[in-house]
Structure formats: structure tokens, C-alpha cells
Design a protein around this motif. Structure first.
Motif, PDB file in Angstrom:
ATOM      1  N   VAL A  38       0.857  -1.182   0.000  1.00  0.00           N
ATOM      2  CA  VAL A  38       0.000   0.000   0.000  1.00  0.00           C
ATOM      3  C   VAL A  38       0.895   1.236   0.000  1.00  0.00           C
ATOM      4  O   VAL A  38       1.777   1.372   0.862  1.00  0.00           O
ATOM      5  N   ASN A  39       0.672   2.115  -0.959  1.00  0.00           N
ATOM      6  CA  ASN A  39       1.422   3.371  -1.008  1.00  0.00           C
ATOM      7  C   ASN A  39       0.537   4.446  -1.601  1.00  0.00           C
ATOM      8  O   ASN A  39      -0.356   4.161  -2.407  1.00  0.00           O
ATOM      9  N   ARG A  40       0.779   5.693  -1.233  1.00  0.00           N
ATOM     10  CA  ARG A  40      -0.101   6.773  -1.689  1.00  0.00           C
ATOM     11  C   ARG A  40       0.127   7.151  -3.139  1.00  0.00           C
ATOM     12  O   ARG A  40      -0.692   7.834  -3.744  1.00  0.00           O
ATOM     13  N   ALA A  81      -3.280   4.123  -2.053  1.00  0.00           N
ATOM     14  CA  ALA A  81      -4.189   4.700  -1.063  1.00  0.00           C
ATOM     15  C   ALA A  81      -3.376   5.410   0.008  1.00  0.00           C
ATOM     16  O   ALA A  81      -2.194   5.129   0.217  1.00  0.00           O
ATOM     17  N   GLU A  82      -4.034   6.325   0.697  1.00  0.00           N
ATOM     18  CA  GLU A  82      -3.416   7.063   1.802  1.00  0.00           C
ATOM     19  C   GLU A  82      -3.653   6.280   3.092  1.00  0.00           C
ATOM     20  O   GLU A  82      -4.791   5.964   3.445  1.00  0.00           O
ATOM     21  N   ILE A  83      -2.574   5.952   3.791  1.00  0.00           N
ATOM     22  CA  ILE A  83      -2.675   5.236   5.063  1.00  0.00           C
ATOM     23  C   ILE A  83      -2.962   6.246   6.170  1.00  0.00           C
ATOM     24  O   ILE A  83      -2.315   7.294   6.255  1.00  0.00           O
ATOM     25  N   CYS A  84      -3.924   5.929   7.038  1.00  0.00           N
ATOM     26  CA  CYS A  84      -4.272   6.873   8.106  1.00  0.00           C
ATOM     27  C   CYS A  84      -4.229   6.247   9.492  1.00  0.00           C
ATOM     28  O   CYS A  84      -4.480   6.932  10.490  1.00  0.00           O
ATOM     29  N   GLN A  94      -5.696   0.942   8.252  1.00  0.00           N
ATOM     30  CA  GLN A  94      -6.780   1.875   7.957  1.00  0.00           C
ATOM     31  C   GLN A  94      -6.372   2.809   6.824  1.00  0.00           C
ATOM     32  O   GLN A  94      -5.281   3.388   6.833  1.00  0.00           O
ATOM     33  N   LEU A  95      -7.278   2.965   5.844  1.00  0.00           N
ATOM     34  CA  LEU A  95      -7.017   3.752   4.646  1.00  0.00           C
ATOM     35  C   LEU A  95      -8.052   4.863   4.524  1.00  0.00           C
ATOM     36  O   LEU A  95      -9.197   4.710   4.957  1.00  0.00           O
ATOM     37  N   SER A  96      -7.651   5.976   3.924  1.00  0.00           N
ATOM     38  CA  SER A  96      -8.568   7.099   3.728  1.00  0.00           C
ATOM     39  C   SER A  96      -9.518   6.812   2.573  1.00  0.00           C
ATOM     40  O   SER A  96      -9.088   6.398   1.495  1.00  0.00           O
TER      41      SER A  96
END
Length: 677
Positions: A38-40, A81-84, A94-96
Motif C-alpha cells: 500500500v502506497n499513496r 491509497a493514503e494510510i491513516c 486503515q485507509l482514507s
């Protein structure tokens, strides 16, 4: 419930990038389970070469690691995705703005952000916004540009800016005792003014290079952290108190062997992290990592010299050290290109809508069984108002099941939009790869969540469906073994638009660019920059259902409409012409929009695997369709490039077109010029 066994890699930092390279080049090391990165963004920048990029010595494409393509080669799914946050109790990343990802094992390599407040200037980390900020600056401005912070990063950045901006006033803000004689000499030579920390910064533009800290969500997730928010690990790189969570890179620190946040240590942590993740997946003993106390740093002035640091010892600057540093950096980044390269002549069977059956065998099969008639985007079922129904789907375009579900739902919905119908409901048929039940459950849940994200925007519902399990071995990543088909239902609020009905004098309007087929084919080959795929996905994932609201005041003036999908612009325009009165169409070659780099890729000979079959549509150019100028080979190929989540193509009077063009996003690509002999 059987839980998913996924190993989730959170972040695309240097440690994880090297981990992917290891699995791409030596597949036997890769754990036999689902792995997700997972990376933004679809790429990450190699920090060792960022100063050279700031200086203008390197282009971004030479400094970035293509994570999406590297994942493909390593058999790892990629999620942009943005990790939050992390829910440690429920084992969820958890992802935004999208569903959480469950994990059995989690590895964190999410980098760091700059310390300090926004009042001190724009932060150097994360890098992408900082680089965009620098690109907006005026090189010849007389306003001083200030770099705040005089560590290695601040020095390299301000010296790189001197190479970039030979004349602009530059300042470095630091406490006087932070700099030695060598650093002061380098700054003086580069004409960089040294200002003290308490100096006035209101009259200058500032970039903050004041050290780093881990993203705040690490601490708020309940993980143990040091004063800089870096997650604490043991010597096995396991987060203290959580033996199924590992961490490395700038976001982590070994509690009894702390080392500074640095690309050097992130690179060195890659092998012990890989070995321990592999061992944990295979239920073997872990190995402790004992990093050396000091590491050699090479700092370049971007003018052909560099100096070396080893603790308190310094040497240089010298041209020899500069050449050594450049060679090390270039070898590092070139190794990723080797790891991501495909074998020569490797066949690339395209996915998405480019996987559809070519037009010729489709038409022949329909004729063979006695099915004929003008092709339409949706079937009409009698009623008041009549129900419109269509079915569409394809093998997974991406290894991200949520995103693939969203793209498939958008693509299927466009058949109804092309008829002027809003989507009311849908049913899904999902074929899942043969995996353990927990993994299948997660892939199905993510896929359906992606579908629902599209339906909910339209006020529609997912009302049913069916699931199947594939009977072939799953690919790597297994997510690419998923196939989704949707039946979408809706109703038009006026007379439904048809493909046929183009009238003399009609303008032809297109709602978005072309080129998805070649771009994704190039992405499979690692032949396109990651930013190009990021930008095309940003368009593809936007729903076009709101175009119906824009078109509603002109409803009866829309004479014909279709959506451009697998057969390309020329193939679908041909379907419209077959169902219309005889006429000729003139296309404006310079006005046909293409996604960035699509035409260049087509000119170079790259194409979707469906494109050769689509080239039979070029016969339209021999008579009914004319181009207003001699086309390039790239444009000819663009006309038959298969599209996923492609544009709407409509025909309407010129007066209506003028109104729509003024509102956007439409582009006029041609005109119906009248009958032909």
C-alpha cells in the motif's frame, strides 16, 4: 470465520522497495501467501538522488522507483491509497476513503515528515509537494529563498538550489554552532547567506529541512514510539509488544540500537527485514540485526564535488568523491529497472476491456446463431418508462480489488449513460481465484465495496449476484485472477438515445481523452512513468453520471450517443454510422484528445493486445470517415486503441455543441458533413 493470511506492506520506502526487488529477481524467496503493498503513489523517489533532481541534473523519471511495475514482477498486489492508521486489536490497516485492509502480518516502511510548523515554510517531506512548490518558484526573483535547517539535508538542498537558480538570493537558516569550517566555506563559495535561527523570515520564501519525525498516525494507533514518533522495534525489527508487526526505515528505530533516520539505514535494513518476514511466514526462527554504529555519508555540492562524513570525521570536497557518489546512486536505481524488466518478446495479454473478444469473431458468431440487428449500448425492456439493461465486465485490470470493482462498475454504468439512463440497480457475478476461504472473503468484500462506491454515488443499489471459484491455479498476485461482471439496470427520463441517428451538420463531441489501452499495456512492460498511470487512473475513477444532468436541458437535441470501449473510437463510431442515414464524417485530427504520453507510446510501436484486431476499423477511413489532415501513425493507432472507462461520444447540432463546449468537459472532434455517393 477463517481470517485472511495477507502480508501487508505499508509504505513504499527504500526497505520495502528492496524487498520487492529481492522477490522479483529471486521468486523462491517470496512467501507463498497473498502480499499487498500500500502506497499513496505508484512510485517512490530515491532519496540519494533527490538533490541532483532539485539541481536539475536528473529528471524525475531517472530518480523514481516504479512500485506498481515492481509489484507486478514480484507477484505482489499494489494498492494506491493514503494510510491513516492501524487497528492493532482487529489487525486492520486503515485507509482514507476506502475500506480497511486486514492483515496477518504487517510491515511498516512509511517514511517520515518534516518537523516544525507551517509558519517556518513548506516542508521538504513529503517530497512530492515540496518539489511541486519549488517548480512554482521564479528562478530570477530578487526575493531571497531560505532553507531552514543546516543538517545534511539542508546543506544538500541549498547547494542544489544554487545550481538550479544561479542568480536568485539564497539563505540557509541555522544556529551558528551547527556548522563547521568546511560547511561555511562551501556556503560562501556557493554565495549562500548564512542567517541565524532568530532572523526575520517574513520577507523571504522558505523550505523547511528541520529534521524528520514519523507520521503522527503511528503514535495515535497505540504503537510504542520514541520522542520523534518513530515506532520502537526489537533487533528482529518487530514492533515492541506486537510480534506480527514489523517496521524499518525512517518511521522506525531499534530501541537498543538507535540510528538516525536516513536512507543509508533504510537500505541496510532491507535484507534483515526481508529475511525475518520470510522466516515468520515459514514459521522459522528470526535473526537479530546488529547494525554497525556508524555509516559513511557522501554529500554532493551538485557542482562536481562531494565530501564524506564518518561520524565526526570529514574528508573533501573532491571531484573523485562526487564521481563515486554518482556511480553508487546510478547503480542503485538501475538495479530496480533490471528487477522490473520483462523478458524480451514476453507476450502481454491486456486486461480490462482490452480483453474482450475481437469484433470479427463476435459478429460471425452472432450471425451463425441468427442474432442480428443494430448494436446498442443497452437492451430496452418494455414498460413505462422502459427499463434499460446492460451487462459488462472483464478480467481484473489492476491487482487492487477495490479499485478494480470501482472501475468495472463505472465501465458497465457507461452503457446506460450512453442511452441517457440513470443507473437504479446492479447485480454482480464474481469469479474468485482458488485461495483459502479467508482470502477469498476479503477479495470479494473489497470488490463489492468498490462496486458499491460507484452505485452509491448514483443513488443505486447492489441487489444481488453470484460467486464462482476459478478452476485454474491463481496467478501471482492472486488478485489478478479475479473476474467481475455486472448487470446494470436503469431508466431514462426522456426518449432513450440510440447509437444511430447522426444527422447532417451534427457536431461530434467526446467527453474525455483516449489512450487507456496503450498506457496499461506500457505499464505492464514498465515502459511508462508511474505518474502517467496515476494521472489516467485519476480520470478513469471519476464517474461520468453527472454528465446526464448537464445534458438534460438539451435532451431532444442529442441525436446519437455511445460510449467508447473495447473497439476504440473508430470501431464505435462505425457502429453509429451503420445505424444512421448515409453520410460522411470529418474528424479533426488535432482535436482528438489523448492522455499524456499515449501518442508517444503508440508512435514507438507499443499497443494493446486487442489493437491488431481493432485495426480492421481503419476501413472506415477509406470512405465514410475522413481526417482533415494526414494522420501520424500514432493517431491512427489511437483511433483503434481499446478503452476502459472511456469517454461518451455524442452527435448534436452545432448550436447545442457550442453550449456544451462552453461548460466542459466536452471536446469537438468532428462534424457530420452530409451524404456520400
Amino acid at each position: 470465520m477463517t481470517s485472511a493470511r495477507a502480508l501487508v506492506l505499508a509504505g513504499g520506502g527504500h526497505s520495502h522497495a528492496l524487498l520487492l526487488k529481492r522477490w522479483a529477481m529471486r521468486p523462491q524467496h517470496r512467501p507463498d501467501r497473498r502480499i499487498v503493498l500500500v502506497n499513496r503513489l505508484g512510485s517512490s523517489l530515491y532519496s540519494g538522488m533527490v538533490p541532483a533532481m532539485i539541481a536539475g541534473l536528473e529528471q524525475q523519471k531517472n530518480v523514481e522507483i516504479d512500485l506498481r511495475h515492481l509489484c507486478d514482477r514480484a507477484g505482489v498486489a499494489f494498492v494506491e491509497a493514503e494510510i491513516c492508521g492501524v487497528d492493532l486489536r482487529r489487525q486492520l490497516l486503515q485507509l482514507s476513503d476506502r475500506p480497511d485492509l486486514p492483515y496477518a502480518l504487517l510491515s511498516l516502511d512509511v517514511g517520515a515528515v518534516s518537523r516544525g510548523s507551517d509558519a517556518e515554510g513548506v516542508a521538504i517531506k513529503p517530497l512530492e509537494p515540496a518539489l511541486a512548490f519549488l517548480a512554482e518558484q521564479e528562478p530570477s526573483s530578487e526575493t531571497p529563498f531560505r532553507v531552514v535547517g543546516a543538517g545534511s539535508a539542508g546543506l544538500e538542498v541549498v547547494l542544489a538550489l544554487r545550481r538550479r537558480w544561479p542568480q536568485r538570493p539564497l539563505q540557509l537558516q541555522s544556529h551558528p554552532q551547527r556548522l563547521g569550517a568546511l560547511e561555511r566555506q562551501m556556503l560562501a563559495t556557493a554565495r549562500v547567506e548564512l542567517v541565524e535561527a532568530y532572523g526575520d523570515s517574513n520577507s523571504c520564501t522558505s523550505l523547511r529541512c528541520t529534521g524528520s519525525r514519523a507520521p503522527s498516525w503511528i503514535e495515535t494507533s497505540g504503537m510504542p514510539v520514541d520522542p520523534d514518533g518513530r515506532v520502537r522495534t526489537n533487533r528482529f525489527l518487530q514492533v515492541e509488544g506486537h510480534d506480527n508487526v514489523f517496521a524499518a526505515g525512517d518511521c522506525a528505530v531499534i530501541s537498543n540500537a538507535p540510528r538516525p533516520a536516513s536512507g543509508v539505514w533504510a537500505v541496510r535494513a532491507a535484507q534483515p527485514l526481508a529475511q525475518n518476514l520470510e522466516a515468520r511466514c515459514r514459521k522459522r526462527a528470526l535473526r537479530p540485526w546488529h547494525p554497525q554504529r556508524l555509516a559513511l555519508q557522501l554529500i554532493g555540492d551538485q557542482h562536481g564535488r562531494a565530501w564524506a562524513r564518518w561520524g565526526a570525521w570529514q574528508f573533501g570536497p573532491s571531484a573523485l568523491l562526487w564521481r563515486w557518489k554518482r556511480r553508487i546512486d546510478q547503480r542503485f536505481i538501475e538495479a530496480f529497472r533490471d528487477a522490473g524488466a520483462m523478458a524480451p518478446n514476453t507476450p502481454m495479454a491486456c486486461r480490462g476491456c482490452a480483453a474482450k473478444l475481437p469484433a470479427q469473431p463476435l459478429e460471425a458468431a452472432l450471425q451463425q446463431v441468427g442474432i442480428s440487428g443494430s448494436p446498442e449500448d443497452a437492451a430496452q425492456i418494455p414498460g413505462e418508462p422502459p427499463l434499460l439493461q446492460s451487462v459488462d465486465g472483464f478480467p481484473a485490470l489492476l491487482s487492487d480489488p477495490w479499485m478494480n470493482g470501482r472501475l468495472t462498475a463505472l465501465h458497465a454504468s457507461s452503457d446506460l449513460w450512453a442511452c441517457g439512463a440513470t443507473v437504479d440497480s446492479a447485480q454482480a457475478i464474481v469469479t474468485l481465484p482458488a485461495l483459502e476461504s479467508g482470502d477469498q472473503q476479503e477479495l470479494l468484500a473489497q470488490t463489492l465495496a468498490g462496486v458499491r462506491s460507484v452505485l452509491q454515488e448514483q443513488g443505486a443499489a447492489l441487489i444481488g449476484g453470484h460467486t464462482l471459484e476459478a478452476r485454474s491455479d491463481p496467478p501471482k498476485p492472486a488478485e489478478l485472477g479475479l473476474q467481475l461482471t455486472l448487470c446494470v439496470n436503469g431508466r431514462s427520463h426522456g426518449t432513450s438515445w440510440r447509437k444511430g441517428g447522426i444527422q447532417q451538420g451534427d457536431a461530434l463531441l467526446l467527453s474525455r481523452p483516449l489512450g487507456t489501452g496503450v498506457l496499461f499495456a506500457a505499464a505492464m512492460a514498465g515502459a511508462v512513468p508511474p505518474a502517467a498511470i496515476d494521472s489516467v487512473l485519476a480520470v478513469m475513477t471519476c464517474s461520468q453520471h453527472r454528465l446526464l444532468d448537464q445534458l438534460r436541458p438539451h435532451w431532444d437535441e442529442i441525436h446519437a450517443c455511445t460510449d467508447i470501449t473495447g473497439f476504440g473510437l473508430l470501431g464505435h463510431l462505425g457502429e453509429m454510422l451503420q445505424s444512421s442515414a448515409p453520410l460522411q464524417v470529418k474528424l479533426f485530427a488535432d482535436s482528438i484528445p489523448a492522455y499524456p504520453q499515449a501518442l508517444e507510446l503508440l508512435e514507438s510501436g507499443l499497443a494493446s493486445s486487442l489493437a491488431p484486431a481493432n485495426r480492421r476499423s481503419w476501413h472506415w477511413l477509406d470512405s465514410t470517415v475522413q481526417l482533415n489532415q494526414t494522420p501520424s501513425q500514432g493517431l491512427l493507432e489511437l483511433l483503434v486503441d481499446p478503452q476502459t472507462c472511456g469517454p461518451l461520444l455524442l452527435a448534436c447540432p452545432e448550436s447545442t455543441a457550442a453550449s456544451l463546449l462552453s461548460e466542459g468537459p466536452w471536446q469537438q472532434i468532428g462534424i457530420a458533413a452530409g451524404g456520400h455517393s
